[in-house]
Design a protein around this motif. Structure first.
Motif, short mmCIF file in Angstrom:
data_model
loop_
_atom_site.label_atom_id
_atom_site.label_comp_id
_atom_site.label_asym_id
_atom_site.label_seq_id
_atom_site.Cartn_x
_atom_site.Cartn_y
_atom_site.Cartn_z
N VAL C 269 4.96 10.37 -14.74
CA VAL C 269 3.72 9.80 -14.18
C VAL C 269 2.67 10.91 -14.11
O VAL C 269 2.88 11.95 -13.49
CB VAL C 269 3.98 9.23 -12.76
N ASP C 270 1.47 10.65 -14.73
CA ASP C 270 0.40 11.65 -14.75
C ASP C 270 -0.30 11.73 -13.39
O ASP C 270 -0.31 10.76 -12.63
CB ASP C 270 -0.65 11.29 -15.81
N ALA C 271 -0.92 12.85 -13.15
CA ALA C 271 -1.64 13.05 -11.88
C ALA C 271 -2.71 11.97 -11.61
O ALA C 271 -2.80 11.47 -10.48
CB ALA C 271 -2.25 14.44 -11.84
N PRO C 272 -3.56 11.59 -12.59
CA PRO C 272 -4.58 10.56 -12.32
C PRO C 272 -3.95 9.24 -11.87
O PRO C 272 -4.52 8.51 -11.06
CB PRO C 272 -5.28 10.38 -13.66
N VAL C 273 -2.76 8.93 -12.37
CA VAL C 273 -2.08 7.69 -11.97
C VAL C 273 -1.68 7.76 -10.50
O VAL C 273 -1.80 6.79 -9.75
CB VAL C 273 -0.86 7.43 -12.88
N VAL C 274 -1.23 8.94 -10.08
CA VAL C 274 -0.87 9.12 -8.66
C VAL C 274 -2.12 8.95 -7.78
O VAL C 274 -2.10 8.24 -6.77
CB VAL C 274 -0.24 10.52 -8.43
N LEU C 275 -3.22 9.56 -8.21
CA LEU C 275 -4.48 9.44 -7.45
C LEU C 275 -4.90 7.97 -7.33
O LEU C 275 -5.30 7.51 -6.26
CB LEU C 275 -5.59 10.22 -8.15
N ASN C 276 -4.77 7.28 -8.46
CA ASN C 276 -5.15 5.86 -8.45
C ASN C 276 -4.27 5.06 -7.50
O ASN C 276 -4.75 4.18 -6.78
CB ASN C 276 -5.07 5.31 -9.87
N ALA C 277 -2.98 5.39 -7.47
CA ALA C 277 -2.05 4.69 -6.57
C ALA C 277 -2.42 4.94 -5.11
O ALA C 277 -2.40 4.04 -4.27
CB ALA C 277 -0.62 5.16 -6.85
N GLN C 278 -2.81 6.19 -4.82
CA GLN C 278 -3.23 6.51 -3.45
C GLN C 278 -4.47 5.71 -3.07
O GLN C 278 -4.60 5.22 -1.95
CB GLN C 278 -3.51 8.01 -3.32
N ARG C 279 -5.39 5.57 -4.04
CA ARG C 279 -6.63 4.81 -3.78
C ARG C 279 -6.31 3.35 -3.49
O ARG C 279 -6.87 2.73 -2.59
CB ARG C 279 -7.55 4.92 -5.01
N ILE C 280 -5.36 2.80 -4.24
CA ILE C 280 -4.98 1.39 -4.04
C ILE C 280 -4.39 1.19 -2.64
O ILE C 280 -4.73 0.23 -1.94
CB ILE C 280 -3.98 0.95 -5.13
N LEU C 281 -3.56 2.12 -2.21
CA LEU C 281 -2.96 2.00 -0.87
C LEU C 281 -4.04 2.10 0.21
O LEU C 281 -3.99 1.40 1.22
CB LEU C 281 -1.89 3.08 -0.65
N GLU C 282 -5.01 2.96 -0.05
CA GLU C 282 -6.11 3.12 0.89
C GLU C 282 -6.89 1.80 1.00
O GLU C 282 -7.22 1.33 2.09
CB GLU C 282 -7.02 4.25 0.40
N LEU C 283 -7.15 1.20 -0.16
CA LEU C 283 -7.87 -0.08 -0.18
C LEU C 283 -7.07 -1.18 0.51
O LEU C 283 -7.63 -2.09 1.11
CB LEU C 283 -8.14 -0.52 -1.64
N ALA C 284 -5.76 -1.09 0.41
CA ALA C 284 -4.91 -2.15 0.95
C ALA C 284 -4.82 -2.09 2.47
O ALA C 284 -4.63 -3.10 3.12
CB ALA C 284 -3.51 -2.05 0.34
N LYS C 285 -4.99 -0.87 3.01
CA LYS C 285 -4.76 -0.66 4.45
C LYS C 285 -5.47 -1.65 5.36
O LYS C 285 -4.82 -2.35 6.12
CB LYS C 285 -5.15 0.77 4.83
N PRO C 286 -6.79 -1.72 5.29
CA PRO C 286 -7.48 -2.58 6.26
C PRO C 286 -7.09 -4.04 6.08
O PRO C 286 -6.99 -4.77 7.06
CB PRO C 286 -8.95 -2.37 5.93
N ALA C 287 -6.83 -4.45 4.85
CA ALA C 287 -6.47 -5.85 4.61
C ALA C 287 -5.15 -6.17 5.32
O ALA C 287 -5.03 -7.21 5.97
CB ALA C 287 -6.34 -6.12 3.12
#
Lengths: 95, 358, 291
Positions: C269-287
């Motif tokens: 898994v490349d670093a940008p993919v990890v960053l993107n995954a972190q962003r998705i979890l961040e977006l998911a949090k408030p929901a």
């Protein structure tokens, strides 16, 4: 600051207030409020403190309060006084 | 959010379509466009007018709201807009408003306070809680000792020997006399000149205070029909508000016990006003202590009662020789110097009205 | 990963009631508007209302943006004084046509920060692009100042300048892409236009899906009701969340074990993919927090 002409500021909508100022030889603050019983004293405090900060020692200030927060009271009183003083330049230091 | 509401000014004389729409809205509330309205503040929703309020100088009238919009906060928004427009664009911070007594509560929520109310007919309000109080405080500084204190209200358009006669007669019957000069600038002779002529004409008389008029005394705010040139019908209630203000506020401030008035042989409006004085000032009510109303017969010159309207007629005809018999020298001099030939048109209209109502 | 900036709610600066209560809608950022939402006769009063509202304790945990009037109007500089002194996090400059517009603003902001004792550089800037000139100069604008925080596209004036009108979105396509590329190049955020019809939820959601797909951080809003619609639309699907969780777990495991390479199910898994995954979890949090 010296109130030299009549001026009005604010609205009568809920959570707001209407402020009218007029030149007078003495300072008089008249307050009507829907929440006079609970907050009348506090409203007067905020208005008088705001006038003091601006150095207003004379004039009539009539307030029709519709349950405004302190921040709205300060802002409307300040804007009305500035209009009544025909003053365009704000001294942010005193606000 | 203003929920699609837009406010604008509508000048009925320039916008026939808009005026017709306003008229329809007013009709639905049993009101009509009054002729002295300069402009309306109207609220539009999807371009349709849903509320209106007319302004005639500092008087708000012809306020109506479409039936389907009542019960919302539209009246508040409308009256707020009226006060902003009047203050910021017209310099009128102190506004008056007429309404039916049952609607007073609605306007109290919009920053208006009752001055006087005549049960079942009309209520006069102002947009300050301290307007009439401030006026009374100012008057109270002129209070004089005495048991019998008189009050006279004159338009003095212009000041005549008849006015001087009235004041002298009244002085014989009281300890001090307060003379008020109507301040509305709607007469042939300007207010400033009328006031000067009253002061000059009464110079040398002791125990008299001449007061500048105010909005609370025979003004377009308290007594609009007095100034409507084509008023054919004088409504009963229109004098009541003015007289009740005098009784409830002005008389107590100065301790006035007697109101003096010249009897009125010519003008029907004034005659009606005199008659109503007895009704509203003398008879018992909760509006404050009763006053005595004393009618004093007019001064006659050559068998004809002296009146300001007769003087204006002579002014229109340029007959200063005849005028000299009816007015003091100070009035004559000013009429000659400033008003010669100027009052013709107005005098003519005024005379027309007098004939109509007779 | 900065904080979420999906919704930027516009509040008319002259509306005392909304200024005192808008925090209850919990948008990601709140914008106090001194420009188009305020009538000329209320400019002075709105400026003071906003100044005091900025200082309310209830707003201290929320990102505060103030849209000032352009600096070439009699109001611009006074608005700026109120906003910087009041503690606005971000100044939104309307009608930004070129980098020099931002630099003029920067000079004034610096002067005011110094005068009122605010930390130098703590006031960030957002440029609103509303013209063909702004779109063409987007890259220069995005990189004009270290204070630059974001670019916002404003559609109303832009379509007038382009001699067209709002439609299905094709009229904004070039501008959106251009502004977005400039923002991504400069590593700042990008906000999309206000959706004009507050009653058309379907149209709104369609536009949100488009700008999410293009890559905008969020959108300017004029109705609080649209906040939840927008946040839900920006929330990742359950499957996306599960996948992101697995990637982030793998990355954390790799870090614990001191491994230089992250692998999941036997694939690197490349670093940008990890960053993107972190962003998705961040977006998911408030929901998730809401449900």
């Amino acid at each position: 600051m010296e109130i030299t002409k009549e001026a009005i500021c604010g609205t009568l909508e809920s959570n707001d207030l209407l402020v009218k100022v007029a030149p007078r030889n003495e300072l008089e603050v008249v307050i009507s409020s829907e929440v006079m019983r609970q907050f009348g004293v506090r409203i007067r405090e905020v208005v008088e403190e705001t006038l003091l900060q601006m150095g207003v020692t004379r004039g009539q200030v009539v307030i029709e309060d519709k349950g405004a927060l302190d921040c709205a009271i300060r802002a409307r009183v300040q804007a009305a006084v500035l209009r009544g003083c025909e003053c365009d330049e704000l001294n942010w230091g005193v606000l | 959010m203003n929920y699609g509401l837009e406010f604008e000014l509508l000048y009925p004389k320039e916008d026939a379509g808009g005026a017709a729409e306003v008229r329809r809205l007013l009709r639905a509330s049993n009101l009509d466009v009054e002729p002295d309205i300069q402009f309306f503040v109207v609220a539009r929703k999807e371009r349709r007018i849903v509320a209106c309020a007319g302004l005639a100088g500092d008087v708000v009238k012809c306020v109506a709201i479409a039936a389907e919009c009542r019960g919302t906060s539209l009246s508040l928004k409308l009256m707020n807009e009226v006060q902003q427009v009047a203050s910021i664009e017209r310099g009128h911070n102190h506004l008056f408003l007429y309404t039916k007594p049952e609607n007073a509560v609605l306007f109290e929520g919009c920053g208006f306070h009752q001055v006087v109310s005549v049960l079942g007919s009309a209520c006069l309000m102002e947009n300050t809680p301290v307007g009439i109080r401030d006026y009374c405080d100012m008057l109270a500084a002129f209070r004089q000792p005495g048991e019998r204190i008189g009050g006279i209200v004159v338009n003095a358009n212009p000041f005549t020997l008849g006015h001087r006669h009235l004041v002298q007669q009244a002085l014989g019957a009281c300890d001090w006399l307060h003379v008020f000069v109507v301040s509305e600038d709607a007469s042939a002779i300007s207010y400033a000149d009328r006031l000067d002529l009253v002061r000059a004409g009464l110079a040398g008389l002791d125990r008299v205070t001449v007061h500048a008029g105010s909005r609370y005394l025979v003004s377009k705010a308290t007594f609009p029909s007095y100034f409507l040139k084509d008023a054919k019908v004088v409504e009963a209630c229109s004098t009541a508000l003015d007289l009740l203000i005098f009784r409830r506020y002005i008389s107590p401030a100065l301790g006035i016990t007697h109101r003096f008035v010249g009897n009125e042989p010519f003008c029907a409006v004034t005659r009606k006003y005199n008659r109503d004085m007895h009704e509203w000032l003398e008879h018992a009510s909760e509006e404050g202590p009763a006053l005595r109303v004393v009618e004093i017969p007019r001064l006659e010159v050559g068998g004809i009662p002296v009146s300001a309207s007769r003087v204006r007629q002579l002014l229109g005809e340029g007959d200063f020789e005849m005028m000299a018999h009816l007015v003091p020298a100070t009035t004559l001099a000013l009429m000659r110097a400033k008003y010669a030939g100027r009052a013709r048109a107005r005098t003519f209209r005024r005379e027309t009205r007098i004939i109509e109502v007779k | 990963m900065g904080r979420l900036r999906r919704s930027m709610l516009f509040i008319p600066g002259s509306n005392a009631a909304m200024l005192s209560t808008a925090f209850v809608y919990r948008p990601d950022s709140i914008l106090f508007d001194l420009e188009d939402a305020v009538a000329l006769r209320e400019k002075d009063s709105a400026r003071l209302l906003v100044y005091h509202a900025l200082r309310l304790p209830a707003y201290q945990s929320i990102e505060k943006v103030v849209r000032i009037n352009p600096l070439d109007t009699p109001f611009g500089n006074k608005d700026l004084e109120a906003a910087v002194r009041g503690g606005a996090d971000i100044i939104r400059l309307p009608k930004t046509d070129c980098a020099a517009d931002v630099q003029r603003l920067e000079v004034e902001v610096e002067r005011i920060e110094q005068a009122c004792g605010r930390e130098a550089g703590s006031t960030r800037l957002m440029a609103a692009i509303e013209s063909a000139s702004g779109v063409v100069n987007a890259l220069a604008i995005a990189t004009s100042s270290p204070r630059m925080d974001s670019i916002a596209l404003a559609g109303f004036d832009y379509v007038v300048d382009m001699q067209t009108q709002r439609g299905d979105g094709i009229e904004l396509f070039y501008a959106r892409c251009s502004v977005l590329h400039a923002a991504r190049f400069a590593k700042i955020d990008a906000f999309d236009v206000v959706f004009p019809d507050v009653n058309d939820d379907e149209g709104f959601l369609k536009e949100v899906a488009l700008i999410k797909r293009l890559g905008f951080n969020g959108k300017s809003l004029i109705n609080p009701r649209q906040i939840e619609l927008l946040h839900n639309a920006f929330a990742p699907t359950e499957e996306e969340v599960r996948r992101a969780e697995r990637i982030v777990e793998a990355a954390e495991k790799a870090e614990r074990e001191g491994l230089g390479v992250v692998s999941l199910n036997g694939r690197m898994v490349d670093a940008p993919v990890v960053l993107n995954a972190q962003r998705i979890l961040e977006l998911a949090k408030p929901a998730y927090a809401r449900s």
